[in-house]
Design a protein around this motif. Structure first.
Motif, PDB file in Angstrom:
ATOM      1  N   VAL A  26       0.862  -1.183   0.000  1.00 46.52           N
ATOM      2  CA  VAL A  26       0.000   0.000   0.000  1.00 46.52           C
ATOM      3  C   VAL A  26       0.901   1.237   0.000  1.00 46.52           C
ATOM      4  N   GLY A  27       0.545   2.214  -0.821  1.00 48.62           N
ATOM      5  CA  GLY A  27       1.304   3.459  -0.894  1.00 48.62           C
ATOM      6  C   GLY A  27       2.409   3.451  -1.940  1.00 48.62           C
ATOM      7  N   LYS A  28       2.645   2.296  -2.578  1.00 46.62           N
ATOM      8  CA  LYS A  28       3.668   2.185  -3.619  1.00 46.62           C
ATOM      9  C   LYS A  28       3.021   1.632  -4.885  1.00 46.62           C
ATOM     10  N   PRO A  29       3.583   1.958  -6.049  1.00 47.31           N
ATOM     11  CA  PRO A  29       3.019   1.398  -7.280  1.00 47.31           C
ATOM     12  C   PRO A  29       3.224  -0.117  -7.342  1.00 47.31           C
ATOM     13  N   ALA A  30       2.353  -0.784  -8.055  1.00 49.03           N
ATOM     14  CA  ALA A  30       2.508  -2.214  -8.332  1.00 49.03           C
ATOM     15  C   ALA A  30       3.107  -2.349  -9.728  1.00 49.03           C
ATOM     16  N   TYR A  31       3.849  -3.408  -9.942  1.00 52.21           N
ATOM     17  CA  TYR A  31       4.421  -3.718 -11.245  1.00 52.21           C
ATOM     18  C   TYR A  31       3.976  -5.108 -11.640  1.00 52.21           C
ATOM     19  N   TYR A  32       3.597  -5.262 -12.915  1.00 59.44           N
ATOM     20  CA  TYR A  32       3.243  -6.586 -13.411  1.00 59.44           C
ATOM     21  C   TYR A  32       3.659  -6.704 -14.875  1.00 59.44           C
ATOM     22  N   PHE A  33       3.844  -7.951 -15.298  1.00 57.24           N
ATOM     23  CA  PHE A  33       4.217  -8.240 -16.676  1.00 57.24           C
ATOM     24  C   PHE A  33       2.988  -8.756 -17.408  1.00 57.24           C
ATOM     25  N   TYR A  34       2.718  -8.144 -18.556  1.00 55.94           N
ATOM     26  CA  TYR A  34       1.566  -8.505 -19.365  1.00 55.94           C
ATOM     27  C   TYR A  34       1.929  -8.348 -20.835  1.00 55.94           C
ATOM     28  N   ASN A  35       1.740  -9.401 -21.617  1.00 55.00           N
ATOM     29  CA  ASN A  35       2.079  -9.381 -23.050  1.00 55.00           C
ATOM     30  C   ASN A  35       3.516  -8.941 -23.292  1.00 55.00           C
ATOM     31  N   ARG A  38       6.486  -4.741 -19.026  1.00 51.09           N
ATOM     32  CA  ARG A  38       6.405  -4.460 -17.587  1.00 51.09           C
ATOM     33  C   ARG A  38       5.549  -3.203 -17.425  1.00 51.09           C
ATOM     34  N   ILE A  39       4.500  -3.319 -16.644  1.00 50.45           N
ATOM     35  CA  ILE A  39       3.548  -2.215 -16.487  1.00 50.45           C
ATOM     36  C   ILE A  39       3.544  -1.755 -15.034  1.00 50.45           C
ATOM     37  N   LYS A  40       3.535  -0.442 -14.856  1.00 49.32           N
ATOM     38  CA  LYS A  40       3.515   0.175 -13.527  1.00 49.32           C
ATOM     39  C   LYS A  40       2.138   0.790 -13.303  1.00 49.32           C
ATOM     40  N   THR A  41       1.542   0.508 -12.147  1.00 50.25           N
ATOM     41  CA  THR A  41       0.255   1.105 -11.799  1.00 50.25           C
ATOM     42  C   THR A  41       0.502   2.390 -10.993  1.00 50.25           C
ATOM     43  N   SER A  42      -0.564   3.088 -10.716  1.00 50.72           N
ATOM     44  CA  SER A  42      -0.458   4.178  -9.746  1.00 50.72           C
ATOM     45  C   SER A  42      -0.336   3.552  -8.358  1.00 50.72           C
ATOM     46  N   LYS A  43      -0.222   4.360  -7.329  1.00 53.41           N
ATOM     47  CA  LYS A  43      -0.019   3.837  -5.968  1.00 53.41           C
ATOM     48  C   LYS A  43      -1.186   2.968  -5.521  1.00 53.41           C
ATOM     49  N   VAL A  44      -0.847   1.859  -4.887  1.00 53.63           N
ATOM     50  CA  VAL A  44      -1.848   0.939  -4.366  1.00 53.63           C
ATOM     51  C   VAL A  44      -2.513   1.565  -3.145  1.00 53.63           C
ATOM     52  N   LYS A  45      -3.839   1.621  -3.169  1.00 57.46           N
ATOM     53  CA  LYS A  45      -4.592   2.169  -2.034  1.00 57.46           C
ATOM     54  C   LYS A  45      -5.035   1.076  -1.066  1.00 57.46           C
ATOM     55  N   ARG A  46      -5.319  -0.127  -1.623  1.00 61.43           N
ATOM     56  CA  ARG A  46      -5.835  -1.204  -0.785  1.00 61.43           C
ATOM     57  C   ARG A  46      -5.511  -2.542  -1.438  1.00 61.43           C
ATOM     58  N   ILE A  47      -5.047  -3.485  -0.628  1.00 58.59           N
ATOM     59  CA  ILE A  47      -4.850  -4.857  -1.094  1.00 58.59           C
ATOM     60  C   ILE A  47      -6.073  -5.634  -0.626  1.00 58.59           C
ATOM     61  N   VAL A  48      -6.801  -6.180  -1.570  1.00 57.05           N
ATOM     62  CA  VAL A  48      -8.043  -6.873  -1.270  1.00 57.05           C
ATOM     63  C   VAL A  48      -7.789  -8.334  -0.955  1.00 57.05           C
ATOM     64  N   GLU A  49      -6.985  -9.002  -1.800  1.00 55.36           N
ATOM     65  CA  GLU A  49      -6.770 -10.432  -1.628  1.00 55.36           C
ATOM     66  C   GLU A  49      -5.521 -10.866  -2.375  1.00 55.36           C
ATOM     67  N   PHE A  57      -6.222  -5.907  -6.006  1.00 53.50           N
ATOM     68  CA  PHE A  57      -5.846  -4.683  -5.304  1.00 53.50           C
ATOM     69  C   PHE A  57      -6.469  -3.490  -5.998  1.00 53.50           C
ATOM     70  N   GLU A  58      -6.484  -2.370  -5.277  1.00 49.97           N
ATOM     71  CA  GLU A  58      -7.132  -1.149  -5.746  1.00 49.97           C
ATOM     72  C   GLU A  58      -6.129  -0.011  -5.780  1.00 49.97           C
ATOM     73  N   THR A  59      -6.198   0.783  -6.860  1.00 46.94           N
ATOM     74  CA  THR A  59      -5.419   2.014  -6.944  1.00 46.94           C
ATOM     75  C   THR A  59      -6.414   3.183  -6.907  1.00 46.94           C
ATOM     76  N   ALA A  60      -5.950   4.390  -7.124  1.00 52.53           N
ATOM     77  CA  ALA A  60      -6.837   5.558  -7.055  1.00 52.53           C
ATOM     78  C   ALA A  60      -7.992   5.473  -8.054  1.00 52.53           C
ATOM     79  N   ASN A  61      -7.743   4.928  -9.239  1.00 50.25           N
ATOM     80  CA  ASN A  61      -8.765   4.934 -10.283  1.00 50.25           C
ATOM     81  C   ASN A  61      -9.248   3.565 -10.739  1.00 50.25           C
TER      82      ASN A  61
END
Length: 80
Positions: A26-35, A38-49, A57-61
């Motif tokens: 929470v509070g830091k961007p998430a990174y994931y690999f897709y196709n 490497r993709i960076k999200t905005s800051k994580v607001k909540r980890i759901v599961e 997980f949830e970011t601002a938008n």
């Protein structure tokens, strides 16, 4: 699957199969690999599961559900 995510969040939902980099914090961007990218999200607001086969997980938008590739799942199961 999409119904589960939409119940967690009123925001736009992203449902993908990919590889999530850990740690997810929470509070830091998430990174994931897709196709191959490497993709960076905005800051994580909540980890759901976080489970052995997906993470939500949830970011601002956006709300994300990343289903891990079978290779990543096999590696995680071997490590545990």
């Amino acid at each position: 699957m999409s119904q589960m995510v939409s119940n967690l969040c009123e925001k736009r939902n992203i449902l993908i199969s990919g590889i999530l980099e850990f740690p997810l914090q929470v509070g830091k961007p998430a990174y994931y690999f897709y196709n191959g990218r490497r993709i960076k999200t905005s800051k994580v607001k909540r980890i759901v599961e976080i489970t052995l086969d997906h993470a939500c997980f949830e970011t601002a938008n956006l709300c994300y559900r990343i289903d891990y590739f079978p290779v990543a799942m096999t590696m995680a199961k071997k490590a545990s």
